[in-house]
Design an enzyme around this catalytic site. Structure first.
Site, PDB file in Angstrom:
ATOM      1  N   THR A 179      21.100  87.259  54.023  1.00 21.09           N
ATOM      2  CA  THR A 179      21.200  87.324  52.563  1.00 21.09           C
ATOM      3  C   THR A 179      21.326  85.924  51.959  1.00 21.09           C
ATOM      4  O   THR A 179      22.026  85.062  52.501  1.00 21.09           O
ATOM      5  CB  THR A 179      22.431  88.171  52.167  1.00 21.09           C
ATOM      6  N   GLY A 182      18.651  89.482  48.227  1.00 22.72           N
ATOM      7  CA  GLY A 182      19.518  90.399  48.971  1.00 22.72           C
ATOM      8  C   GLY A 182      18.707  91.553  49.536  1.00 22.72           C
ATOM      9  O   GLY A 182      18.295  91.532  50.698  1.00 22.72           O
ATOM     10  N   GLU A 186      24.306  96.147  54.618  1.00 24.20           N
ATOM     11  CA  GLU A 186      23.426  96.759  55.627  1.00 24.20           C
ATOM     12  C   GLU A 186      22.394  97.673  54.955  1.00 24.20           C
ATOM     13  O   GLU A 186      22.054  98.728  55.488  1.00 24.20           O
ATOM     14  CB  GLU A 186      24.234  97.572  56.635  1.00 24.20           C
ATOM     15  N   GLY A 187      21.896  97.236  53.809  1.00 26.90           N
ATOM     16  CA  GLY A 187      20.957  98.045  53.020  1.00 26.90           C
ATOM     17  C   GLY A 187      21.739  98.882  52.031  1.00 26.90           C
ATOM     18  O   GLY A 187      22.599  99.680  52.420  1.00 26.90           O
TER      19      GLY A 187
HETATM   20  C1  LIG Z   1      31.457  92.450  52.285  1.00 24.17           C
HETATM   21  C2  LIG Z   1      30.022  92.097  52.505  1.00 24.17           C
HETATM   22  C3  LIG Z   1      29.620  91.567  53.720  1.00 24.17           C
HETATM   23  C4  LIG Z   1      28.275  91.203  53.933  1.00 24.17           C
HETATM   24  N1  LIG Z   1      27.911  90.640  55.143  1.00 24.17           N
HETATM   25  C5  LIG Z   1      26.632  90.185  55.305  1.00 24.17           C
HETATM   26  C6  LIG Z   1      26.258  89.473  56.495  1.00 24.17           C
HETATM   27  O1  LIG Z   1      27.055  89.311  57.433  1.00 24.17           O
HETATM   28  N2  LIG Z   1      24.998  88.959  56.589  1.00 24.17           N
HETATM   29  C7  LIG Z   1      24.087  89.100  55.581  1.00 24.17           C
HETATM   30  O2  LIG Z   1      22.970  88.600  55.711  1.00 24.17           O
HETATM   31  N3  LIG Z   1      24.402  89.777  54.433  1.00 24.17           N
HETATM   32  C8  LIG Z   1      25.648  90.312  54.274  1.00 24.17           C
HETATM   33  N4  LIG Z   1      26.010  90.969  53.106  1.00 24.17           N
HETATM   34  C9  LIG Z   1      25.041  91.055  52.017  1.00 24.17           C
HETATM   35  C10 LIG Z   1      24.453  92.445  51.825  1.00 24.17           C
HETATM   36  O3  LIG Z   1      23.615  92.769  52.910  1.00 24.17           O
HETATM   37  C11 LIG Z   1      23.721  92.450  50.469  1.00 24.17           C
HETATM   38  O4  LIG Z   1      24.734  92.439  49.491  1.00 24.17           O
HETATM   39  C12 LIG Z   1      22.816  93.648  50.279  1.00 24.17           C
HETATM   40  O5  LIG Z   1      21.668  93.521  51.095  1.00 24.17           O
HETATM   41  C13 LIG Z   1      22.350  93.787  48.820  1.00 24.17           C
HETATM   42  O6  LIG Z   1      21.875  92.586  48.316  1.00 24.17           O
HETATM   43  P1  LIG Z   1      22.431  92.024  46.912  1.00 24.17           P
HETATM   44  O7  LIG Z   1      23.913  92.064  46.934  1.00 24.17           O
HETATM   45  O8  LIG Z   1      21.764  90.720  46.668  1.00 24.17           O
HETATM   46  O9  LIG Z   1      21.974  93.076  45.815  1.00 24.17           O
HETATM   47  P2  LIG Z   1      20.538  93.161  45.120  1.00 24.17           P
HETATM   48  O10 LIG Z   1      19.472  93.193  46.131  1.00 24.17           O
HETATM   49  O11 LIG Z   1      20.466  92.140  44.046  1.00 24.17           O
HETATM   50  O12 LIG Z   1      20.639  94.601  44.458  1.00 24.17           O
HETATM   51  C14 LIG Z   1      21.389  94.856  43.252  1.00 24.17           C
HETATM   52  C15 LIG Z   1      21.179  96.326  42.893  1.00 24.17           C
HETATM   53  O13 LIG Z   1      19.786  96.585  42.663  1.00 24.17           O
HETATM   54  C16 LIG Z   1      19.350  97.643  43.504  1.00 24.17           C
HETATM   55  N5  LIG Z   1      17.972  97.439  43.921  1.00 24.17           N
HETATM   56  C17 LIG Z   1      17.425  96.336  44.491  1.00 24.17           C
HETATM   57  N6  LIG Z   1      16.118  96.545  44.731  1.00 24.17           N
HETATM   58  C18 LIG Z   1      15.839  97.801  44.314  1.00 24.17           C
HETATM   59  C19 LIG Z   1      14.678  98.610  44.298  1.00 24.17           C
HETATM   60  N7  LIG Z   1      13.521  98.184  44.806  1.00 24.17           N
HETATM   61  N8  LIG Z   1      14.745  99.854  43.776  1.00 24.17           N
HETATM   62  C20 LIG Z   1      15.921 100.334  43.296  1.00 24.17           C
HETATM   63  N9  LIG Z   1      17.062  99.628  43.279  1.00 24.17           N
HETATM   64  C21 LIG Z   1      17.017  98.375  43.797  1.00 24.17           C
HETATM   65  C22 LIG Z   1      20.287  97.603  44.699  1.00 24.17           C
HETATM   66  O14 LIG Z   1      20.307  98.848  45.386  1.00 24.17           O
HETATM   67  C23 LIG Z   1      21.612  97.262  44.029  1.00 24.17           C
HETATM   68  O15 LIG Z   1      22.184  98.430  43.490  1.00 24.17           O
HETATM   69  C24 LIG Z   1      27.332  91.390  52.890  1.00 24.17           C
HETATM   70  C25 LIG Z   1      27.743  91.961  51.661  1.00 24.17           C
HETATM   71  C26 LIG Z   1      29.065  92.314  51.474  1.00 24.17           C
HETATM   72  C27 LIG Z   1      29.479  92.911  50.157  1.00 24.17           C
END
Ligand SMILES: Cc1cc2nc3c(=O)[nH]c(=O)nc-3n(C[C@H](O)[C@H](O)[C@H](O)COP(=O)(O)OP(=O)(O)OC[C@H]3O[C@@H](n4cnc5c(N)ncnc54)[C@H](O)[C@@H]3O)c2cc1C
Length: 385
Positions: A136, A141, A365-366
């Site tokens: 990420t 994300g 994790e998605g």
């Molecule tokens: C506590 C914690 C630990 C984590 N640990 C790791 C780690 O070890 N390694 C790592 O790489 N990542 C890690 N992550 C990151 C995590 O995998 C991401 O937060 C996640 O993939 C979502 O990305 P984002 O937060 O940028 O949200 P975004 O992708 O910006 O999404 C924001 C919102 O928009 C929605 N959305 C996005 N695209 C679409 C679409 N096409 N259609 C409909 N809705 C959509 C999403 O579902 C969400 O509701 C961690 C996150 C947390 C909170």
């Protein structure tokens, strides 16, 4: 009146073999004796119980489901049960094990050279080397294919530059599995501490007993021998996530179970209107709904674990399991919280801590939405991402 607990409702004992029961019992004991007594204070203080790492290693929980290289080689169901027990204490504890095992070690096990496996995996299984998984980024994300982190070849080395955010264990990791764009597509690199810097994410309101931060690579010089030779393209990190989210789906059921047990005990002890609230129909409705969903989710988890052990679990099935179990666990925690009334927000009753953690499991994790689309794609053949 004779009562039945969740394990009896599920009929766990008829589903497990002796090894699986033994894993469940030993992890449960460790969690109850060592982690539970300190979790309220750790959560409040924003601390991960790093001193207890050797205990996790001693039970073979680091790299638990990997074969060889000092790893325990547990089956998928036994690993799922271990995740379940860990998360009955706190999602952050299970997250630590998931990241070390299913993301960092799995990436090396699946995509690494023999030399990389020999060098890193035994040390990681022993808990002497900690790993994290950097996919990420601040601007990418759900859509990691847009990543901006780059790796350019420079003689025998690679120069890696970029920023990763929301990385579990970033601040304590000795090695980071970093995914970066190269001229030939996305590649994976084992980046050692010193070549990356980590940064804090302050003021977290979820997963407070887990370490989460950022990784900064500013022209990091990474030798080619630290590139994962078998990782070609985005499907490599996505396959790591597919593997890890199976553990998430099992873990969250542990949190849900803990919440239900706390709610039942509370309802039996708390008297209002002259009787225990457990004797009220609306309270029983909450408990019955939560139990029903946890039983259904547990049986699905067992079935899919057996498919995984047979190498027949499709990623769409893992998406379905992760999405369903995270949903029902979050709902279980919120509804249990309500059964406890005002006490439901007190740390020593645990349920709001679980609910706050489960908000993260809903997203990482998605996200729930992305898994909805994965299932939709499997059903229709149309990708709607
Ligand atoms: C506590 C914690 C630990 C984590 N640990 C790791 C780690 O070890 N390694 C790592 O790489 N990542 C890690 N992550 C990151 C995590 O995998 C991401 O937060 C996640 O993939 C979502 O990305 P984002 O937060 O940028 O949200 P975004 O992708 O910006 O999404 C924001 C919102 O928009 C929605 N959305 C996005 N695209 C679409 C679409 N096409 N259609 C409909 N809705 C959509 C999403 O579902 C969400 O509701 C961690 C996150 C947390 C909170």
């Amino acid at each position: 009146m004779e009562t039945m607990d969740l394990e009896q409702l599920i009929g766990w004992d008829s589903l497990l073999n002796d090894d699986e029961r033994a894993v469940r019992a030993s992890v449960r004991r460790l969690v109850r004796e060592k982690f539970m007594p300190r979790i309220v204070a750790d959560y409040e203080g924003g601390r991960f119980a790093i001193e207890l790492l050797p205990e996790l290693a001693r039970l073979g929980l680091l790299g638990a489901n990997l074969e060889g290289y000092g790893c325990a080689g547990m089956g998928s169901l036994a690993y799922g049960l271990a995740c379940h027990e860990l998360e009955s204490c706190d999602s952050g504890l299970r997250s630590f094990v998931s990241v070390q095992t299913s993301l960092a070690m799995y990436a090396i096990h699946k995509f690494g050279s023999e030399r990389q496996k020999q060098r890193w995996l035994p040390e990681m299984a022993a808990g002497r080397v900690l790993g994290c998984f950097g996919l990420t980024e601040p601007n990418h994300g759900s859509d990691p294919g847009g990543m901006e982190t780059r790796a350019e070849r420079d003689g025998a080395d690679w120069i890696v530059s970029g920023r990763k955010l929301w990385i579990t264990n970033a601040q304590i990791a000795h090695v980071a599995i970093v995914w970066a764009r190269t001229r030939d597509g996305i590649g994976g690199f084992i980046v050692e501490r010193g070549q990356f810097a980590s940064e804090e994410i302050p003021h977290k309101l979820s997963m407070r007993a887990s370490i989460t931060g950022g990784l900064v690579m500013d022209g990091a010089r990474v030798p080619d021998e630290n590139r994962l030779p078998e990782a070609a393209g985005l499907k490599a990190p996505l396959s790591c996530l597919d593997n890890a989210r199976f553990g998430v789906a099992w873990g969250v059921l542990g949190a849900a179970r803990a919440c239900l047990e706390i709610a039942i005990q509370y309802a039996r002890e708390r008297t209002q209107f002259g009787v225990p609230i457990a004797a009220k129909q609306l309270v029983q409705l909450e408990l019955a709904d939560i139990a029903t969903e946890v039983v259904k989710a547990s049986l699905l988890a067992v079935h899919y674990a057996r498919l995984k052990e047979a190498g027949r679990l499709h990623p769409a099935q893992t998406s379905l399991l992760k999405r369903n179990n995270c949903r029902i666990a979050l709902e279980a925690a919120r509804r249990s919280r309500a059964v406890l009334g005002a006490n439901g927000i007190a740390g020593e009753f645990h349920v709001l801590r679980h609910a706050a953690n489960l908000e993260s499991t809903f997203t990482y994790e998605g996200t729930d939405q992305i898994h909805t689309l994965s299932i939709g794609r499997a059903l229709t053949g149309s990708a709607a991402f």
